[in-house]
Design a protein around this motif. Sequence first.
Motif, PDB file in Angstrom:
ATOM      1  N   ARG A 128      -7.509  10.744  -5.578  1.00  0.00           N
ATOM      2  CA  ARG A 128      -6.048  10.878  -5.625  1.00  0.00           C
ATOM      3  C   ARG A 128      -5.590  12.288  -5.288  1.00  0.00           C
ATOM      4  O   ARG A 128      -4.570  12.466  -4.644  1.00  0.00           O
ATOM      5  N   ILE A 185       2.141   1.664  -3.582  1.00  0.00           N
ATOM      6  CA  ILE A 185       1.065   2.134  -4.464  1.00  0.00           C
ATOM      7  C   ILE A 185       0.772   3.607  -4.185  1.00  0.00           C
ATOM      8  O   ILE A 185       0.621   4.414  -5.106  1.00  0.00           O
ATOM      9  N   ALA A 186       0.702   3.985  -2.911  1.00  0.00           N
ATOM     10  CA  ALA A 186       0.405   5.378  -2.552  1.00  0.00           C
ATOM     11  C   ALA A 186       1.502   6.314  -3.057  1.00  0.00           C
ATOM     12  O   ALA A 186       1.206   7.396  -3.580  1.00  0.00           O
ATOM     13  N   ASN A 211      -3.113   3.639 -12.849  1.00  0.00           N
ATOM     14  CA  ASN A 211      -3.335   2.278 -12.350  1.00  0.00           C
ATOM     15  C   ASN A 211      -2.622   1.260 -13.232  1.00  0.00           C
ATOM     16  O   ASN A 211      -2.033   0.302 -12.733  1.00  0.00           O
ATOM     17  N   GLN A 266       0.835  -1.206   0.000  1.00  0.00           N
ATOM     18  CA  GLN A 266       0.000   0.000   0.000  1.00  0.00           C
ATOM     19  C   GLN A 266       0.868   1.254   0.000  1.00  0.00           C
ATOM     20  O   GLN A 266       0.543   2.231  -0.666  1.00  0.00           O
ATOM     21  N   ARG A 309      -6.632  -1.074  -7.927  1.00  0.00           N
ATOM     22  CA  ARG A 309      -7.826  -0.346  -7.465  1.00  0.00           C
ATOM     23  C   ARG A 309      -8.203  -0.765  -6.048  1.00  0.00           C
ATOM     24  O   ARG A 309      -8.583   0.074  -5.227  1.00  0.00           O
ATOM     25  N   ILE A 315      -6.242   2.224   0.824  1.00  0.00           N
ATOM     26  CA  ILE A 315      -5.434   3.402   1.181  1.00  0.00           C
ATOM     27  C   ILE A 315      -6.348   4.584   1.465  1.00  0.00           C
ATOM     28  O   ILE A 315      -6.196   5.282   2.470  1.00  0.00           O
ATOM     29  N   PHE A 316      -7.315   4.809   0.580  1.00  0.00           N
ATOM     30  CA  PHE A 316      -8.251   5.918   0.756  1.00  0.00           C
ATOM     31  C   PHE A 316      -9.024   5.762   2.065  1.00  0.00           C
ATOM     32  O   PHE A 316      -9.244   6.727   2.786  1.00  0.00           O
ATOM     33  N   HIS A 323      -6.154  -1.905  -3.722  1.00  0.00           N
ATOM     34  CA  HIS A 323      -5.173  -1.290  -2.818  1.00  0.00           C
ATOM     35  C   HIS A 323      -5.491   0.188  -2.614  1.00  0.00           C
ATOM     36  O   HIS A 323      -5.450   0.687  -1.477  1.00  0.00           O
ATOM     37  N   LEU A 324      -5.806   0.895  -3.695  1.00  0.00           N
ATOM     38  CA  LEU A 324      -6.134   2.320  -3.578  1.00  0.00           C
ATOM     39  C   LEU A 324      -7.370   2.531  -2.705  1.00  0.00           C
ATOM     40  O   LEU A 324      -7.418   3.461  -1.901  1.00  0.00           O
ATOM     41  N   ARG A 325      -8.357   1.670  -2.859  1.00  0.00           N
ATOM     42  CA  ARG A 325      -9.566   1.789  -2.034  1.00  0.00           C
ATOM     43  C   ARG A 325      -9.219   1.651  -0.544  1.00  0.00           C
ATOM     44  O   ARG A 325      -9.702   2.420   0.287  1.00  0.00           O
ATOM     45  N   ALA A 341       1.063   6.728  -6.728  1.00  0.00           N
ATOM     46  CA  ALA A 341      -0.133   7.533  -7.006  1.00  0.00           C
ATOM     47  C   ALA A 341       0.166   9.014  -6.798  1.00  0.00           C
ATOM     48  O   ALA A 341      -0.239   9.859  -7.594  1.00  0.00           O
TER      49      ALA A 341
END
Length: 162
Positions: free
Chosen positions: A147, A107-108, A117, A104, A132, A138-139, A134-136, A111
């Motif tokens: 982002r 990925i962050a 992606n 994560q 996606r 992280i968010f 992982h981003l979810r 980003a």
Amino acid sequence: MLLKIIEALAAGRIGVVAFGPDGAPSFMNREAKRILNGRAPEEIPVPRRGRKSILFRSERGTWRVRALRRGKKEKSLLLEPLPEKGDLRSIRSRLIRAGLSLRQQQIALLAVQGASNRQMAERFCICAQTVRDHLREIFKKLRVHRRCELCIKLTGPNFRRD
């Protein structure tokens, strides 16, 4: 999200350039003038339809350009700062404090640097859906929705986990 963008605008971290129907710039905030450093606003690349953002490099750093369309010909551009290499170390420590896993964090960081992606999926040999997911997560952990909020939260001086 709008509140976070307004806070970043007030803090002077995001540049804004608005163009009128004739294509001439009708407004630029102080940060945009600082970013352009005497260059013409028309030199800023505009993301094509279907693309959310594009990168713009100036003497003052690298910026993510996002287009906001108000009409068929009127548009505004947001110039968000991307971190420099030295900033990545402090961002990584912020991600560790937020409780993100190693993947994560990776990925962050990508980003925040402006990677898509697809680019992240190719780099880590995973599918775009996994990126996606992982981003979810992280968010959710950082309590952001997009982002640009992630960039603002991680590059801003007052990082809090909330």
